[in-house]
Design a protein around this motif. Structure first.
Motif, PDB file in Angstrom:
ATOM      1  N   VAL A 100      14.649  13.575   5.545  1.00 45.35           N
ATOM      2  CA  VAL A 100      15.802  12.727   5.243  1.00 45.35           C
ATOM      3  C   VAL A 100      15.366  11.575   4.338  1.00 45.35           C
ATOM      4  CG1 VAL A 100      17.656  11.302   6.183  1.00 45.35           C
ATOM      5  CG2 VAL A 100      16.783  13.225   7.507  1.00 45.35           C
ATOM      6  N   VAL A 101      16.198  11.280   3.338  1.00 44.79           N
ATOM      7  CA  VAL A 101      16.004  10.133   2.456  1.00 44.79           C
ATOM      8  C   VAL A 101      17.299   9.340   2.418  1.00 44.79           C
ATOM      9  CG1 VAL A 101      15.565   9.356   0.095  1.00 44.79           C
ATOM     10  CG2 VAL A 101      14.291  11.289   1.023  1.00 44.79           C
ATOM     11  N   ASN A 102      17.204   8.044   2.596  1.00 43.02           N
ATOM     12  CA  ASN A 102      18.378   7.179   2.485  1.00 43.02           C
ATOM     13  C   ASN A 102      18.435   6.604   1.076  1.00 43.02           C
ATOM     14  OD1 ASN A 102      20.632   5.686   3.197  1.00 43.02           O
ATOM     15  ND2 ASN A 102      19.448   4.015   4.090  1.00 43.02           N
ATOM     16  N   MET A 103      19.580   6.784   0.399  1.00 47.23           N
ATOM     17  CA  MET A 103      19.704   6.220  -0.939  1.00 47.23           C
ATOM     18  C   MET A 103      19.778   4.702  -0.898  1.00 47.23           C
ATOM     19  SD  MET A 103      22.187   7.540  -4.033  1.00 47.23           S
ATOM     20  CE  MET A 103      21.447   9.165  -4.045  1.00 47.23           C
ATOM     21  N   ASN A 104      20.422   4.164   0.153  1.00 46.23           N
ATOM     22  CA  ASN A 104      20.432   2.727   0.430  1.00 46.23           C
ATOM     23  C   ASN A 104      21.114   1.913  -0.653  1.00 46.23           C
ATOM     24  OD1 ASN A 104      19.903   0.704   2.267  1.00 46.23           O
ATOM     25  ND2 ASN A 104      17.926   0.173   1.375  1.00 46.23           N
ATOM     26  N   THR A 105      22.297   2.370  -1.087  1.00 47.59           N
ATOM     27  CA  THR A 105      23.043   1.623  -2.100  1.00 47.59           C
ATOM     28  C   THR A 105      24.132   0.746  -1.486  1.00 47.59           C
ATOM     29  OG1 THR A 105      24.542   3.506  -2.376  1.00 47.59           O
ATOM     30  CG2 THR A 105      22.663   3.375  -3.863  1.00 47.59           C
ATOM     31  N   VAL A 106      24.214   0.683  -0.154  1.00 48.05           N
ATOM     32  CA  VAL A 106      25.267  -0.085   0.505  1.00 48.05           C
ATOM     33  C   VAL A 106      25.115  -1.575   0.216  1.00 48.05           C
ATOM     34  CG1 VAL A 106      26.316  -0.671   2.710  1.00 48.05           C
ATOM     35  CG2 VAL A 106      25.415   1.621   2.342  1.00 48.05           C
ATOM     36  N   ALA A 107      26.207  -2.176  -0.236  1.00 46.79           N
ATOM     37  CA  ALA A 107      26.277  -3.627  -0.471  1.00 46.79           C
ATOM     38  C   ALA A 107      25.165  -4.129  -1.386  1.00 46.79           C
ATOM     39  CB  ALA A 107      26.234  -4.376   0.865  1.00 46.79           C
ATOM     40  N   SER A 108      24.737  -3.308  -2.308  1.00 48.27           N
ATOM     41  CA  SER A 108      23.665  -3.718  -3.217  1.00 48.27           C
ATOM     42  C   SER A 108      24.234  -4.443  -4.426  1.00 48.27           C
ATOM     43  CB  SER A 108      22.874  -2.485  -3.685  1.00 48.27           C
ATOM     44  OG  SER A 108      22.243  -1.855  -2.607  1.00 48.27           O
ATOM     45  N   ALA A 109      23.574  -5.529  -4.783  1.00 45.87           N
ATOM     46  CA  ALA A 109      23.939  -6.241  -6.005  1.00 45.87           C
ATOM     47  C   ALA A 109      23.119  -5.626  -7.134  1.00 45.87           C
ATOM     48  CB  ALA A 109      23.640  -7.723  -5.863  1.00 45.87           C
ATOM     49  N   TYR A 110      23.719  -4.694  -7.845  1.00 47.05           N
ATOM     50  CA  TYR A 110      22.980  -3.949  -8.857  1.00 47.05           C
ATOM     51  C   TYR A 110      22.581  -4.821 -10.031  1.00 47.05           C
ATOM     52  CZ  TYR A 110      23.796   0.790  -7.052  1.00 47.05           C
ATOM     53  OH  TYR A 110      23.795   1.942  -6.321  1.00 47.05           O
ATOM     54  N   HIS A 111      21.329  -4.679 -10.418  1.00 48.08           N
ATOM     55  CA  HIS A 111      20.866  -5.149 -11.704  1.00 48.08           C
ATOM     56  C   HIS A 111      21.424  -4.164 -12.731  1.00 48.08           C
ATOM     57  CE1 HIS A 111      18.036  -5.592 -15.067  1.00 48.08           C
ATOM     58  NE2 HIS A 111      17.840  -6.818 -14.616  1.00 48.08           N
ATOM     59  N   PRO A 112      21.680  -4.606 -13.966  1.00 52.51           N
ATOM     60  CA  PRO A 112      22.235  -3.674 -14.961  1.00 52.51           C
ATOM     61  C   PRO A 112      21.439  -2.380 -15.125  1.00 52.51           C
ATOM     62  CG  PRO A 112      22.371  -5.909 -15.767  1.00 52.51           C
ATOM     63  CD  PRO A 112      21.612  -5.978 -14.473  1.00 52.51           C
ATOM     64  N   ASP A 113      20.139  -2.420 -14.867  1.00 45.99           N
ATOM     65  CA  ASP A 113      19.319  -1.221 -15.025  1.00 45.99           C
ATOM     66  C   ASP A 113      19.230  -0.375 -13.758  1.00 45.99           C
ATOM     67  OD1 ASP A 113      18.721  -1.748 -17.667  1.00 45.99           O
ATOM     68  OD2 ASP A 113      16.923  -2.906 -17.196  1.00 45.99           O
ATOM     69  N   ASP A 114      19.801  -0.866 -12.654  1.00 51.47           N
ATOM     70  CA  ASP A 114      19.633  -0.167 -11.378  1.00 51.47           C
ATOM     71  C   ASP A 114      20.224   1.239 -11.395  1.00 51.47           C
ATOM     72  OD1 ASP A 114      18.136  -2.023 -10.070  1.00 51.47           O
ATOM     73  OD2 ASP A 114      19.779  -2.890  -8.902  1.00 51.47           O
TER      74      ASP A 114
END
Length: 270
Positions: A100-114
């Motif tokens: 199992v791998v968690n992508m972990n994008t919940v509530a993330s403040a993305y940098h433009p390159d993320d």
């Protein structure tokens, strides 16, 4: 620190080198916990039949596999993309026989390159898992997108139950998918249903999709309601392991065979 160069050219080179991985993205029009339970049992069934299985939890809002298995609290694929940890640190072996791998994008403040970095990191992950079946526990966002582009290009299966609300929501989801991704086949998996009930649900959805959307649906099978599913979950085990003769176990083994040797394009169409 991660030892990968995440520039766009490197990501492209990794994608083009070698065989294309098998990716199946699952979306759901059922109750919050139903998809996670189904994927744990499907993953275990595929692993039990000799397949290498990697499940990626890409849920941003729902109750995903990583949370269900208690591996959602540490770093995920996004942190690898940001070079805050190594890829092998976010791959967790599950007792049911898959990883199992968690992508972990919940509530993330993305940098433009993320977004670009995350897409490249996902490509590296699935390339590393070449020969495995990569299952994505996913969601289709209201604006018509996925966390990574590879999900849009993958096989897509929609889980639906026999309730009127679930069927309505599943059809609406298929409609949104076709509007954003174009005309292509989508798989339908009916859970909590007998084979006869599942056939009615599938036939009705397939007929409407063909008539009003010009979209072909493929039947990926069904899983019956079974008290042994909950019993196995309370033991922290898959039903195919804990209760191999249960009706749900028989259905999951059949489902695993269909996914291992076929796919959405090879499912039974109306």
């Amino acid at each position: 620190m991660a030892s990968f160069d995440f520039d766009q050219a490197e990501g492209l080179r990794r994608m083009l080198a070698g065989p294309k991985p098998r990716i199946v993205s699952f979306l759901s029009a059922t109750l919050e916990d139903d998809k996670g339970a189904m994927l744990v049992n499907l993953g275990a069934s595929l692993a039990q039949s000799g397949n290498d299985v990697l499940i990626v939890d890409a849920c941003e809002r729902g109750y995903g596999v990583a949370r269900r298995l208690g591996v959602d609290r540490g770093p995920g694929l996004l942190q690898v993309a940001r070079q805050e940890c190594a890829l092998n640190q976010v791959i967790h072996p599950a007792p049911q026989g898959f990883s199992v791998v968690n992508m972990n994008t919940v509530a993330s403040a993305y940098h433009p390159d993320d977004a670009r970095r995350l897409a490249n990191t996902f490509d590296v992950l699935v390339k590393q898992a070449a020969g495995s079946i990569v299952i994505v526990d996913g969601e289709f966002s209201p604006d018509g997108g996925f966390p990574v582009p590879a999900m849009a290009a993958s096989e897509i299966v929609v889980q639906v139950s026999t309730s009127a609300m679930s069927i309505t929501n599943a059809y609406a989801l298929v409609k949104r998918l076709s509007q954003h991704l174009g005309r292509r086949p989508f798989g339908i998996l009916v859970t909590g249903a007998t084979e006869a009930e599942a056939k009615v649900v599938y036939d009705n959805m397939s007929s409407a999709a063909t008539r009003y959307l010009a979209v072909t649906l493929s039947s990926m099978g069904s899983v019956p309601a079974d008290e042994y599913l909950q019993r196995a979950a309370s033991l922290g085990r898959a039903v195919v392991d804990a209760f191999p003769l249960a009706g749900a176990s028989v259905a999951f083994r059949r489902l695993a065979g269909r996914f291992a040797h076929g796919g959405v394009q090879h499912g039974r169409a109306a």
